[in-house]
Design an enzyme around this catalytic site. Structure first.
Site, PDB file in Angstrom:
ATOM      1  N   CYS A 173      13.064  11.189   7.401  1.00  0.00           N
ATOM      2  CA  CYS A 173      13.146  10.725   8.799  1.00  0.00           C
ATOM      3  C   CYS A 173      14.536  11.022   9.331  1.00  0.00           C
ATOM      4  O   CYS A 173      14.747  11.122  10.528  1.00  0.00           O
ATOM      5  CB  CYS A 173      12.896   9.232   8.954  1.00  0.00           C
ATOM      6  SG  CYS A 173      12.065   8.427   7.650  1.00  0.00           S
ATOM      7  N   GLU A 177       9.998   1.315  10.811  1.00  0.00           N
ATOM      8  CA  GLU A 177      10.977   2.406  10.692  1.00  0.00           C
ATOM      9  C   GLU A 177      10.202   3.688  10.903  1.00  0.00           C
ATOM     10  O   GLU A 177       9.388   4.068  10.053  1.00  0.00           O
ATOM     11  CB  GLU A 177      11.605   2.426   9.293  1.00  0.00           C
ATOM     12  CG  GLU A 177      12.454   1.228   8.952  1.00  0.00           C
ATOM     13  CD  GLU A 177      13.653   1.072   9.847  1.00  0.00           C
ATOM     14  OE1 GLU A 177      14.014   2.031  10.575  1.00  0.00           O
ATOM     15  OE2 GLU A 177      14.235  -0.019   9.851  1.00  0.00           O
ATOM     16  N   LYS A 199       0.874  -1.177   0.000  1.00  0.00           N
ATOM     17  CA  LYS A 199       0.000   0.000   0.000  1.00  0.00           C
ATOM     18  C   LYS A 199       0.910   1.226   0.000  1.00  0.00           C
ATOM     19  O   LYS A 199       1.497   1.585   1.010  1.00  0.00           O
ATOM     20  CB  LYS A 199      -0.888   0.042   1.250  1.00  0.00           C
ATOM     21  CG  LYS A 199      -1.826   1.241   1.230  1.00  0.00           C
ATOM     22  CD  LYS A 199      -2.324   1.629   2.610  1.00  0.00           C
ATOM     23  CE  LYS A 199      -1.788   2.924   3.159  1.00  0.00           C
ATOM     24  NZ  LYS A 199      -1.770   4.117   2.341  1.00  0.00           N
ATOM     25  N   VAL A 240       1.689   5.861  14.059  1.00  0.00           N
ATOM     26  CA  VAL A 240       1.150   4.770  13.225  1.00  0.00           C
ATOM     27  C   VAL A 240       1.899   3.473  13.537  1.00  0.00           C
ATOM     28  O   VAL A 240       1.310   2.389  13.584  1.00  0.00           O
ATOM     29  CB  VAL A 240       1.236   5.131  11.719  1.00  0.00           C
ATOM     30  CG1 VAL A 240       0.872   3.944  10.844  1.00  0.00           C
ATOM     31  CG2 VAL A 240       0.320   6.312  11.398  1.00  0.00           C
ATOM     32  N   GLY A 241       3.183   3.572  13.774  1.00  0.00           N
ATOM     33  CA  GLY A 241       4.003   2.391  14.092  1.00  0.00           C
ATOM     34  C   GLY A 241       3.494   1.667  15.325  1.00  0.00           C
ATOM     35  O   GLY A 241       3.474   0.430  15.380  1.00  0.00           O
ATOM     36  N   GLU A 256       9.185  15.572  16.130  1.00  0.00           N
ATOM     37  CA  GLU A 256       9.482  15.507  14.698  1.00  0.00           C
ATOM     38  C   GLU A 256       8.506  16.415  13.951  1.00  0.00           C
ATOM     39  O   GLU A 256       7.292  16.222  14.028  1.00  0.00           O
ATOM     40  CB  GLU A 256       9.345  14.067  14.201  1.00  0.00           C
ATOM     41  CG  GLU A 256       9.754  13.933  12.751  1.00  0.00           C
ATOM     42  CD  GLU A 256       9.690  12.497  12.240  1.00  0.00           C
ATOM     43  OE1 GLU A 256       8.662  11.836  12.457  1.00  0.00           O
ATOM     44  OE2 GLU A 256      10.669  12.053  11.617  1.00  0.00           O
ATOM     45  N   GLY A 264       6.916   4.895   8.571  1.00  0.00           N
ATOM     46  CA  GLY A 264       5.899   5.917   8.815  1.00  0.00           C
ATOM     47  C   GLY A 264       6.155   6.597  10.147  1.00  0.00           C
ATOM     48  O   GLY A 264       7.265   6.570  10.684  1.00  0.00           O
TER      49      GLY A 264
HETATM   50  C1  UN1 Z   1      14.267   8.803   5.119  1.00  0.00           C
HETATM   51  O1  UN1 Z   1      14.915   9.592   5.790  1.00  0.00           O
HETATM   52  O2  UN1 Z   1      13.038   8.802   5.204  1.00  0.00           O
HETATM   53  O3  UN1 Z   1      19.662   8.402   4.223  1.00  0.00           O
HETATM   54  C2  UN1 Z   1      14.942   7.873   4.195  1.00  0.00           C
HETATM   55  C3  UN1 Z   1      18.956   9.068   3.496  1.00  0.00           C
HETATM   56  C4  UN1 Z   1      18.228   8.399   2.349  1.00  0.00           C
HETATM   57  C5  UN1 Z   1      17.039   7.658   2.851  1.00  0.00           C
HETATM   58  C6  UN1 Z   1      16.238   8.465   3.797  1.00  0.00           C
HETATM   59  N1  UN1 Z   1      19.130   7.523   1.667  1.00  0.00           N
HETATM   60  O4  UN1 Z   1      18.828  10.257   3.695  1.00  0.00           O
END
Ligand code: UN1
Length: 512
Positions: free
Chosen positions: A300, A266, A191, A248-249, A401, A244
């Site tokens: 993230c 993650e 999804k 939600v996790g 965040e 996400g």
């Molecule tokens: C994310 O931060 O959601 O390391 C993924 C990075 C990318 C992947 C990021 N290769 O910034």
């Protein structure tokens, strides 16, 4: 598989009407059971409809899981090197399609072309890496404690895997999940985020064109409660992988636990970058700008907290703010743009609400803070790069965040104080230290409590063959990328072969 069934159907209505994308189930493009659709609009220009996608429900999830379940019976028996060859072919095809797919991605996600090319490249890198894994997937053979007995452990696929992916890396993150899963012999139902489904379609279409059989990868588009929840609850789904938010996790992890699914989460980050007095300041400023405002702060791994030692604090702040003010904000399809829009209105509202939160907490806003909505910006979700300075590490803007272009700069006394501030947070994804002192670098590598630590580079830029993931509220201990993904998408089976022709009792028949 026949590629003609895999090409999206032609646009409805006039030639300028947006394309309608259907769910991809058992190698066929099918409409959702609800008969409803949703629009995917360009966040830089909301007049631009990138595509129309299916608003699916549980019935569609059930059909996709059933198809994946049927496909699993055959796919698990295809030798792993053969499965991996298909993935290798897909990597070559993605390379040819890179520019087209990167443009599609900028249109649906907003991040600048340079970055969407990086995102597509990350999927290509992932494909090459896991294509190689098809001939490895090593397991131990080990001596048995009994004579004339053989012992080994083999990796076996798990079955149907459910995947829920975010909008910020719309091709890379689906590739981190789908590619190791299928090389290991699993089948999947994905999804994609409702803001960016097209990039997942592009990835999966390429895999189908490369020869992945019907039912091995299925796409069901729609919203969390209508698609994500039934996918996470479905008893036939044996593994769930989510990238996400932490909120939600928590729900997905709890739901998956009810039926004992493997579950990889993650989640959020609030990633610190420490700059010590002895750092190369030019490098640290460039790194902090890239880490803080790259992808409009929507990673993230974004560098959302910069912790600067007092000796260089004033200079760092002045120069960093100058650079942030000068960033060119705009449509990512323009090669000269440095920062694109927020993904959608809700995210922009969140970003702007944190500007108010920061001000009310007493942090000093040195630049930004405003929505950009005049002229070229009027149809998009744009905002100025925003920097708060003299931030107290306990303030909400330094703890929560935001997922937007809002950076907090925090002063610190020394390395020890910087690490304490860095670690004084709910999350633990990425972290960074700028210094020329090798001893301090090694202390930070040991003591920064995070899944990733960079020395003299910002908190973004992970490579696909290393473990990706974090500690504390960032996840539940699994890692994507590299070997961690093979560990997640396989189950160990211990195999004993007794060739002694007699009953040998482990732990009991021994010569003391
Ligand atoms: C994310 O931060 O959601 O390391 C993924 C990075 C990318 C992947 C990021 N290769 O910034």
């Amino acid at each position: 598989m026949a590629t003609d069934t895999l090409t999206s159907p032609p646009a409805l209505g006039s030639s300028t009407a947006p394309k309608v994308y259907k769910n991809f189930i058992d190698g066929e493009w099918v409409e959702s059971s609800t008969g409803e659709t949703f629009e995917n609009r360009n966040p830089a220009d909301t007049r631009d409809v990138v595509g129309i996608f299916q608003k699916s429900a549980k019935t569609d999830v059930d059909a996709a899981v059933e198809a994946a379940s049927r496909a699993f019976a055959k796919w698990r028996l295809v030798p792993a090197p053969r499965r991996a060859e298909i993935v290798f072919r897909a990597a070559e095809m993605l390379l040819e399609r890179k520019e087209e797919y990167s443009r599609d991605m900028t249109r649906e996600m907003g991040k600048i072309l340079k970055e969407t090319r990086g995102d597509t490249q990350e999927a290509i890198d992932t494909a090459y890496y896991f294509a190689g894994e098809g001939r490895r997937m090593f397991g131990p053979t080990t001596p048995s404690e009994l004579p004339n007995k053989f012992a080994m452990a083999v990796r076996t696929p798990i079955g149907v895997c459910g995947m829920i992916t975010p909008w910020n890396f719309p091709m890379a993150i689906p590739s981190w999940k789908i590619l190791p899963a299928i090389v290991c012999g699993n089948t999947c139902v994905i999804k994609p985020a409702q803001d960016t489904p097209l990039s997942t379609f592009n990835l999966v279409r390429t895999l189908a064109d490369a020869g992945v059989p019907h039912g091995v990868i299925n796409i069901v588009t729609g919203f969390g409660s209508m698609v994500g929840t039934p996918l996470t609850e479905h008893p036939e789904v044996r593994a769930v992988s989510l990238t996400g938010s932490t909120a939600v996790g928590r729900i997905v992890g709890t739901t998956a636990a009810q039926s004992f699914k493997h579950c990889s989460l993650e989640l959020g980050g609030k990633n610190p970058m420490i700059v010590l007095d002895d750092a190369n300041l030019d490098l640290a400023i460039e790194g902090g700008i890239w880490g803080g405002f790259g992808t409009t702060g929507q990673r993230c791994t974004a560098t959302s907290r910069i912790i600067v030692q007092k000796g260089v604090y004033a200079e760092f702040v002045e120069r960093y703010v100058d650079r942030a003010k000068g960033l060119k904000v705009g449509n990512g399809l323009d090669e000269s743009t440095e920062m694109g829009p927020a993904i959608n209105e809700a995210q922009l509202k969140t970003d702007l609400s944190y500007v108010e939160i920061g001000k009310s907490e007493g942090a000093k806003m040195k630049c930004g803070g405003n929505r950009l909505d005049q002229g070229e910006y009027q149809y998009g979700y744009f905002m100025e790069p925003t920097v708060f300075v003299d931030v107290d590490p306990k303030m909400r803007i330094a703890q929560e965040e935001i997922f937007g272009p809002v950076v907090s700069i925090i002063p610190c006394e020394d390395l020890e104080d910087g690490i304490a501030i860095a670690n004084g947070i709910e999350y633990g994804l990425s972290s960074a230290l700028y210094t020329k002192d090798v001893n301090k670098a090694f202390v930070a590598m040991r003591d920064l409590h995070a899944g990733i630590t960079y020395i003299n580079a910002p908190t973004i830029g992970a490579e696909v063959h290393l473990p990706f993931g974090g500690v504390k509220a960032t996840g539940n201990g699994h890692r994507e990328g590299g070997m961690g993904a093979i560990d997640f998408y396989t189950e160990w089976k211990a195999v004993y072969v007794d060739y002694s022709d007699r009953l040998q009792k482990a732990q009991i028949d021994r010569i003391d």
